[in-house]
Scaffold this motif. Sequence first.
Motif, PDB file in Angstrom:
ATOM      1  N   UNK A  32     -68.873  82.898 -36.384  1.00 23.46           N
ATOM      2  CA  UNK A  32     -67.527  82.938 -36.664  1.00 23.46           C
ATOM      3  C   UNK A  32     -66.843  83.398 -35.267  1.00 23.46           C
ATOM      4  N   UNK A  33     -67.426  84.417 -34.664  1.00 20.70           N
ATOM      5  CA  UNK A  33     -66.916  85.016 -33.364  1.00 20.70           C
ATOM      6  C   UNK A  33     -66.599  83.889 -32.364  1.00 20.70           C
ATOM      7  N   UNK A  34     -67.770  83.118 -32.250  1.00 23.38           N
ATOM      8  CA  UNK A  34     -67.890  82.084 -31.317  1.00 23.38           C
ATOM      9  C   UNK A  34     -66.757  81.143 -31.587  1.00 23.38           C
ATOM     10  N   UNK A  35     -66.724  80.736 -32.716  1.00 20.92           N
ATOM     11  CA  UNK A  35     -65.608  79.694 -33.202  1.00 20.92           C
ATOM     12  C   UNK A  35     -64.370  80.418 -32.814  1.00 20.92           C
ATOM     13  N   UNK A  36     -63.956  81.561 -33.291  1.00 22.24           N
ATOM     14  CA  UNK A  36     -62.731  82.023 -32.890  1.00 22.24           C
ATOM     15  C   UNK A  36     -62.275  81.994 -31.214  1.00 22.24           C
ATOM     16  N   UNK A  37     -63.402  82.368 -30.479  1.00 30.48           N
ATOM     17  CA  UNK A  37     -63.217  82.421 -29.133  1.00 30.48           C
ATOM     18  C   UNK A  37     -62.770  81.062 -28.642  1.00 30.48           C
ATOM     19  N   UNK A  38     -63.382  80.073 -29.082  1.00 30.55           N
ATOM     20  CA  UNK A  38     -62.950  78.759 -28.778  1.00 30.55           C
ATOM     21  C   UNK A  38     -61.813  77.972 -29.581  1.00 30.55           C
ATOM     22  N   UNK A  39     -61.083  78.744 -30.258  1.00 32.67           N
ATOM     23  CA  UNK A  39     -59.958  78.467 -31.140  1.00 32.67           C
ATOM     24  C   UNK A  39     -60.192  77.517 -32.055  1.00 32.67           C
ATOM     25  N   UNK A  40     -61.326  77.642 -32.810  1.00 33.18           N
ATOM     26  CA  UNK A  40     -61.549  76.574 -34.018  1.00 33.18           C
ATOM     27  C   UNK A  40     -60.909  77.217 -35.210  1.00 33.18           C
ATOM     28  N   UNK A  41     -60.308  76.123 -35.903  1.00 30.24           N
ATOM     29  CA  UNK A  41     -59.616  76.872 -37.200  1.00 30.24           C
ATOM     30  C   UNK A  41     -60.456  76.423 -38.556  1.00 30.24           C
ATOM     31  N   UNK A  42     -61.760  75.919 -38.525  1.00 29.64           N
ATOM     32  CA  UNK A  42     -62.419  75.664 -39.542  1.00 29.64           C
ATOM     33  C   UNK A  42     -63.467  76.676 -39.753  1.00 29.64           C
ATOM     34  N   UNK A  43     -63.143  77.792 -40.179  1.00 31.10           N
ATOM     35  CA  UNK A  43     -64.006  78.807 -40.346  1.00 31.10           C
ATOM     36  C   UNK A  43     -64.700  79.292 -41.735  1.00 31.10           C
ATOM     37  N   UNK A  44     -64.281  78.121 -42.749  1.00 36.63           N
ATOM     38  CA  UNK A  44     -64.920  78.420 -44.216  1.00 36.63           C
ATOM     39  C   UNK A  44     -66.292  78.297 -44.365  1.00 36.63           C
ATOM     40  N   UNK A  45     -67.012  77.620 -43.653  1.00 40.24           N
ATOM     41  CA  UNK A  45     -68.671  77.471 -43.841  1.00 40.24           C
ATOM     42  C   UNK A  45     -69.189  78.667 -43.554  1.00 40.24           C
ATOM     43  N   UNK A  46     -68.642  79.103 -42.088  1.00 38.39           N
ATOM     44  CA  UNK A  46     -69.423  80.244 -41.611  1.00 38.39           C
ATOM     45  C   UNK A  46     -69.163  81.482 -42.273  1.00 38.39           C
ATOM     46  N   UNK A  47     -68.053  81.742 -42.864  1.00 42.82           N
ATOM     47  CA  UNK A  47     -67.739  82.878 -43.617  1.00 42.82           C
ATOM     48  C   UNK A  47     -68.285  82.996 -44.921  1.00 42.82           C
ATOM     49  N   UNK A  48     -68.416  81.939 -45.476  1.00 44.73           N
ATOM     50  CA  UNK A  48     -69.276  81.685 -46.953  1.00 44.73           C
ATOM     51  C   UNK A  48     -70.679  81.867 -46.710  1.00 44.73           C
ATOM     52  N   UNK A  49     -71.191  81.543 -45.372  1.00 46.95           N
ATOM     53  CA  UNK A  49     -72.861  81.853 -45.049  1.00 46.95           C
ATOM     54  C   UNK A  49     -72.706  83.364 -44.761  1.00 46.95           C
ATOM     55  N   UNK A  50     -71.656  83.891 -44.343  1.00 45.64           N
ATOM     56  CA  UNK A  50     -71.721  85.310 -44.164  1.00 45.64           C
ATOM     57  C   UNK A  50     -71.724  86.209 -45.478  1.00 45.64           C
ATOM     58  N   UNK A  51     -70.891  85.581 -46.337  1.00 48.57           N
ATOM     59  CA  UNK A  51     -70.881  86.196 -47.770  1.00 48.57           C
ATOM     60  C   UNK A  51     -72.118  86.086 -48.495  1.00 48.57           C
ATOM     61  N   UNK A  52     -72.613  84.813 -48.439  1.00 51.08           N
ATOM     62  CA  UNK A  52     -73.981  84.439 -49.179  1.00 51.08           C
ATOM     63  C   UNK A  52     -75.024  85.525 -48.460  1.00 51.08           C
ATOM     64  N   UNK A  53     -75.170  85.711 -47.430  1.00 47.37           N
ATOM     65  CA  UNK A  53     -75.843  86.627 -46.790  1.00 47.37           C
ATOM     66  C   UNK A  53     -75.849  87.940 -47.043  1.00 47.37           C
ATOM     67  N   UNK A  54     -74.799  88.117 -47.154  1.00 47.88           N
ATOM     68  CA  UNK A  54     -74.553  89.729 -47.621  1.00 47.88           C
ATOM     69  C   UNK A  54     -74.833  89.809 -49.080  1.00 47.88           C
ATOM     70  N   UNK A  55     -74.600  88.884 -49.896  1.00 42.79           N
ATOM     71  CA  UNK A  55     -75.227  88.909 -51.194  1.00 42.79           C
ATOM     72  C   UNK A  55     -76.555  89.139 -51.294  1.00 42.79           C
ATOM     73  N   UNK A  56     -77.317  88.401 -50.574  1.00 38.50           N
ATOM     74  CA  UNK A  56     -78.632  88.527 -50.448  1.00 38.50           C
ATOM     75  C   UNK A  56     -79.254  89.583 -50.071  1.00 38.50           C
ATOM     76  N   UNK A  57     -78.445  90.388 -49.153  1.00 41.61           N
ATOM     77  CA  UNK A  57     -79.019  91.552 -48.769  1.00 41.61           C
ATOM     78  C   UNK A  57     -78.913  92.810 -49.822  1.00 41.61           C
ATOM     79  N   UNK A  58     -78.081  92.554 -50.539  1.00 42.68           N
ATOM     80  CA  UNK A  58     -78.021  93.371 -51.545  1.00 42.68           C
ATOM     81  C   UNK A  58     -79.305  93.431 -52.545  1.00 42.68           C
TER      82      UNK A  58
END
Length: 99
Positions: A32-58
């Motif tokens: 997500x940070x790299x995609x923001x640095x290159x000004x990409x606006x399609x952040x849905x999948x990496x943010x969803x993967x971060x959320x899934x990883x956080x839920x798994x870490x629970x």
Amino acid sequence: MNSLMLHRQLSEALVPLGTAGAVLATVSALIVCVMLAVRSHELGIPIAAWLAGTILSLAAGFSDLTPLIVSGSSGVAMLAFMLVTAVRGRTRRSATSSR
């Protein structure tokens, strides 16, 4: 089966799962940070993967809080990077519009 055996068996199964979730969350936050640095606006999948990883870490939270702390801190870093990028973009737009 007593509760100590049950706790040990659950931690043998769920702590590696939580660690994998923390790794997934951290890698997704970096993407997500790299995609923001290159000004990409399609952040849905990496943010969803971060959320899934956080839920798994629970999953490991009942015996080991390290995966949850790692995924939470990567989320905080991702949020801070988003805010810095938004403020930087806003100040650039206002500087170019005043010319």
